[in-house]
Design a protein around this motif. Sequence first.
Motif, PDB file in Angstrom:
ATOM      1  N   ILE A  96      91.280  38.821 135.871  1.00 24.24           N
ATOM      2  CA  ILE A  96      90.614  39.408 134.713  1.00 24.24           C
ATOM      3  C   ILE A  96      90.676  38.394 133.584  1.00 24.24           C
ATOM      4  CG2 ILE A  96      92.726  40.583 133.973  1.00 24.24           C
ATOM      5  CD1 ILE A  96      90.949  42.819 132.867  1.00 24.24           C
TER       6      ILE A  96
ATOM      7  N   VAL B  58      90.512  37.528 129.634  1.00 21.80           N
ATOM      8  CA  VAL B  58      90.642  38.096 128.295  1.00 21.80           C
ATOM      9  C   VAL B  58      89.386  37.725 127.507  1.00 21.80           C
ATOM     10  CG1 VAL B  58      92.043  38.178 126.215  1.00 21.80           C
ATOM     11  CG2 VAL B  58      93.137  37.845 128.432  1.00 21.80           C
ATOM     12  N   PRO B  59      88.681  38.693 126.943  1.00 21.16           N
ATOM     13  CA  PRO B  59      87.464  38.364 126.183  1.00 21.16           C
ATOM     14  C   PRO B  59      87.763  37.381 125.064  1.00 21.16           C
ATOM     15  CG  PRO B  59      87.595  40.730 126.576  1.00 21.16           C
ATOM     16  CD  PRO B  59      88.912  40.151 127.004  1.00 21.16           C
TER      17      PRO B  59
ATOM     18  N   VAL C  96      95.776  46.414 127.355  1.00 17.79           N
ATOM     19  CA  VAL C  96      94.909  46.999 128.384  1.00 17.79           C
ATOM     20  C   VAL C  96      95.782  47.443 129.542  1.00 17.79           C
ATOM     21  CG1 VAL C  96      92.986  46.593 129.953  1.00 17.79           C
ATOM     22  CG2 VAL C  96      93.007  45.489 127.727  1.00 17.79           C
TER      23      VAL C  96
ATOM     24  N   VAL D 142      91.626  50.527 127.411  1.00 17.47           N
ATOM     25  CA  VAL D 142      91.865  49.543 126.361  1.00 17.47           C
ATOM     26  C   VAL D 142      92.399  50.240 125.124  1.00 17.47           C
ATOM     27  CG1 VAL D 142      90.849  47.699 124.966  1.00 17.47           C
ATOM     28  CG2 VAL D 142      89.994  48.137 127.277  1.00 17.47           C
TER      29      VAL D 142
ATOM     30  N   TRP E 112      85.886  44.545 127.872  1.00 12.15           N
ATOM     31  CA  TRP E 112      86.698  44.119 129.004  1.00 12.15           C
ATOM     32  C   TRP E 112      86.008  44.520 130.297  1.00 12.15           C
ATOM     33  CZ3 TRP E 112      91.795  41.963 128.674  1.00 12.15           C
ATOM     34  CH2 TRP E 112      92.262  41.799 127.365  1.00 12.15           C
TER      35      TRP E 112
ATOM     36  N   LEU F  47      89.876  50.392 133.659  1.00 15.58           N
ATOM     37  CA  LEU F  47      90.517  49.807 132.487  1.00 15.58           C
ATOM     38  C   LEU F  47      90.634  50.834 131.374  1.00 15.58           C
ATOM     39  CD1 LEU F  47      88.528  46.431 132.399  1.00 15.58           C
ATOM     40  CD2 LEU F  47      90.593  46.968 133.668  1.00 15.58           C
TER      41      LEU F  47
ATOM     42  N   ALA G 298      88.773  39.016 121.736  1.00 17.40           N
ATOM     43  CA  ALA G 298      89.815  40.037 121.744  1.00 17.40           C
ATOM     44  C   ALA G 298      90.821  39.761 120.628  1.00 17.40           C
ATOM     45  CB  ALA G 298      90.514  40.066 123.093  1.00 17.40           C
TER      46      ALA G 298
ATOM     47  N   SER H 105      85.944  44.046 121.518  1.00 20.36           N
ATOM     48  CA  SER H 105      85.746  43.224 122.712  1.00 20.36           C
ATOM     49  C   SER H 105      85.463  44.114 123.920  1.00 20.36           C
ATOM     50  CB  SER H 105      86.980  42.351 122.969  1.00 20.36           C
ATOM     51  OG  SER H 105      88.131  43.161 123.128  1.00 20.36           O
TER      52      SER H 105
END
Length: 1009
Positions: free
Chosen positions: A328, A330-331, A340, A296, A306, A294, A334, A304
């Motif tokens: 995945i 999403v936090p 990302v 970001v 990830w 990842l 976020a 956040s």
Amino acid sequence: MGSGEDALCESMPFTFTAQKFVAEPAHHRTLPDATLTWNIVGTAPVSGTATWSMSSMGMFNTNWQWSASGDFSVNGTTLEAQGTPGETLTGSLVLELPADSVPKRHVFADTDTVDIDASLNMSLHVLQVHRANVSLIEPTPSNAEEALSLNVSEEHRFLLFLENPGNGVDTFELTAEVSTEDPEFTPEVTFTYYDPQKTLGSLATGIGTVDVFLSAEIPALTPFTLTFTWTSMGGEAIADQVSVLIQAAPSHEWQVNPVNLTSASGAPGELLTFAFNLTNLGNAPDALTLQPSLSVARFGGDNSIWSADAVQTSTISINGSVQVNFSITVPTNAWATTSVNVSLAHVANAYSIGQTHLGIDVEAVSGWKLNLTNADLEVDPVGENLTFQLVHTGNAYEQPYFAKAGAGWNITLPDDAGEVAPYSTTTFEVHVQPPEEAIAGEVGVLRIRITGNDTSGLVIEEIPVRVGASPEIVIDHRGEWNVNQEGGYPTAWVENKGNDIAMLTIDVDGLPEGWSTDQGTQLILAPGEVSGLPLNLIPAVDWNEQRFLLSINVNHPLLGAMAHSIEVKHSHVVFSQTPVIDAYVGSQQRVTYAVADQETVSFGGSLDTTSSPTTLEFLQPTSTGEYVVSFSGDTAAGNVSVYAVARQYPDATIDCTLMDSAFNDIGRVELTGTVATCDLSAGQNEELRAVLTLITSDGERINLDKDVFVVGAGGQETINVSVSGWDPAAGVFDVLLSGTDQFGRTLAHESTSVVARESGWNVGISSLTTDGDITIGIKRTGYELLTDAVCELNVVAEGGWQTTYIVDIAYAEYAPVIFIENPESIERDEKITATLGCSVPFDIDDNEEDDTKSSYYKAENILAVSSNEIGWVVGVAGLILAIAWLLGVIQAPKTSATSGAKKMRKPVDSPQTETQPTESTEPLVEEDDFNLQVEEIQPTEDIAEESVAVDDTQVDSTVEVIESIEVIEEDTTASGRLASLRDELGEGEGPAKEGSIEDRMKEFFGDGS
């Protein structure tokens, strides 16, 4: 050369010269790596020595070894011969020829420098030898017994050592081939040669380069042989080979195809899923892992974290496919516009063979909520600013906007607020103004609508707030505290002007000796309530009727003690209870009094009173204040004061209408929904608190979805009255809706009659037969519910005949069967209709179609003929009998004890007649075995059964049972026998005969015993 015509003849001159020295043989033709010998014979010259220069003859070449024997010797670079002059010299010259001797023709000729006749002449022809040698430099397997694994679909370079072990320059060609032990297995291998032909000198070496490419179609781990051949182009079948065992290594080839898009956006907390179709294009079963990495790109203060898990397949067969999902989340923290990039590496057996790129953007979400953890939710009765903490649950910078949502307390919200960062908090103030009449502890709900930059994050927060306590007590009185020997209550009162319930205790200071009253009396006052002081002051026996002051103390738990002074005075008339009246205008009030020495007095004044010896009665006046009541008696006169607190009822109305249609199916289905509508109107100065109650005339209370409604002062509202899941028992009752206000006044009272029925049951007619006698079969389901039902079976013929039976549905062990003996008054083919029904509330069952059944009447024999045919039937029968009598065929029978039966009928008052399936409701009369029958014409088609409406002019229904059987004697005279015959023909009204037709005929003709 040749022969015949082809013969070729040519002359060739030869010269023969005698030599002093001769070598035998004069010429050698040989291969390298050989030992050659020349035997030399000659005559010694005069000097006795002959020498020849070996170097000038070219006899010294690399690695050539010369030696001589006999009379010859090698001295340095000279070949010498010694002997006696003129004698014969003999000896040998030996050459050791090396293996790498260059192929060449050599002539060795020289003459002695002294004796010119001493010449030496010999020759040598070294032949060329073709040899080849090849070996593998790389790659080589680590274990000679194992196959070398090569990846398919890629070039593999092989390096080979090439050598010319021959004795001369040679040209070679390098080739390669594939071989297998399995004839059906032919691996597809491509060779690429770099300079496949080389020319090498003797013993020279070189490097051969061959690129080997294995096709992807070659199955993995299946060994086969690669053979490299180094072939001499000069010799025949001169070659060398080197072989290596190889196999196709498992090829990790996968096709990765996204099912959907490779980019997506998601809100915080959202699970994003990307689907892929994976196909194993390799040459062996394999597994693939999608390993994410990842990157970001954060926005603002986004911190956040990830994360994503790798996705791994199971082992997939060659050309097999599988769909996998990479997910995945999403936090939850976020920020919007954070992006990302996900790189999914295609990893097979620890080899990265490709990658797929995904793009994810964080969507903007809006959200707000209040944190009331440490908020002060108590409001001052006069209004107060409350501070609340606002939590921004959105993920972008937003400015909150506030608005009031719905009715409720008056609030003032901030007009402008600054931007709030994602997932942060801020505070704002709300001015809350409780209603003027709100009491301490009363809870109100503040409904605040909060939005951000748009309405996507709209939320309505409900904040329960409570009115704080603001105690205020007012003590007052009118006139003096009138007292006599009977005691006396003052026209004094305490008023709770606060907003909480006041718990007061009252005592009196300054009482003279011998005086008494109820010290520590407790009062509990609601907000706004006025109460007279319940103090009865008893004077001392020796009181001289002098006036004096007393101090009344009212003690409040928060305000403390409050003193109030009042003058005590003697009065001929005193009150025996507090004369402070707090009531609604126009209500009937009474106050008791006492007169010294029980003297009779009369009252007057502005208050219209009605008096009795101990009671003053009056209607509550329309205004609040003191009302002076004068009294006069035989010995004294004076005034006393009554203080009235006038309360006015608000002008409120409740107008309700019950919806009759809502109750149509009650009982058969649960009642859910609106059953009534009400118009509520509040007075101009006070709100209306309406309480609605719905009950049945049987006393059952029906729970309403909402039964309390509040309408603000001067307001109007139309509300729906609704219920949920009401399912009453079957019955007939009234539904009563009443509405009362906060003062207990009944402002609305509506009612409607309701029939609650039941479902889950059915009664009907299963069969109807009308062949002379009438038989009706009854069917029933769920009949246990009909224990209180009265069910009737009504049977009607078109000609007017009818009858009614009470049918026992609930208590009969089996389904009833109703049997009706031949009515004898129904015409053939006359339509008969049977109808079964039960009393309300069981008048509707689950299937109304089977409640009625019709059929057409069929006569049981020829005697049962229609009335218009009875005349000629009787006439013919009478004529036959008359002829038989005259001819003496018929004789007078003997007297018989046989008796007939006559049925007596009367209406039955009982509501039910129990019917068993094997029994009829009336005794069966045995049918005649002998009948004069005529062929009955049957209709060619079945007559359809249909419902027939009952004519209003039909005869009243009756319920019949057999009452008694009367035995009568039979008339044996001629006229009696004729009457008996008429009875047999159904013409008379006499009783039915018993016994078979044969017995009765014998009796009639006198043959009976």
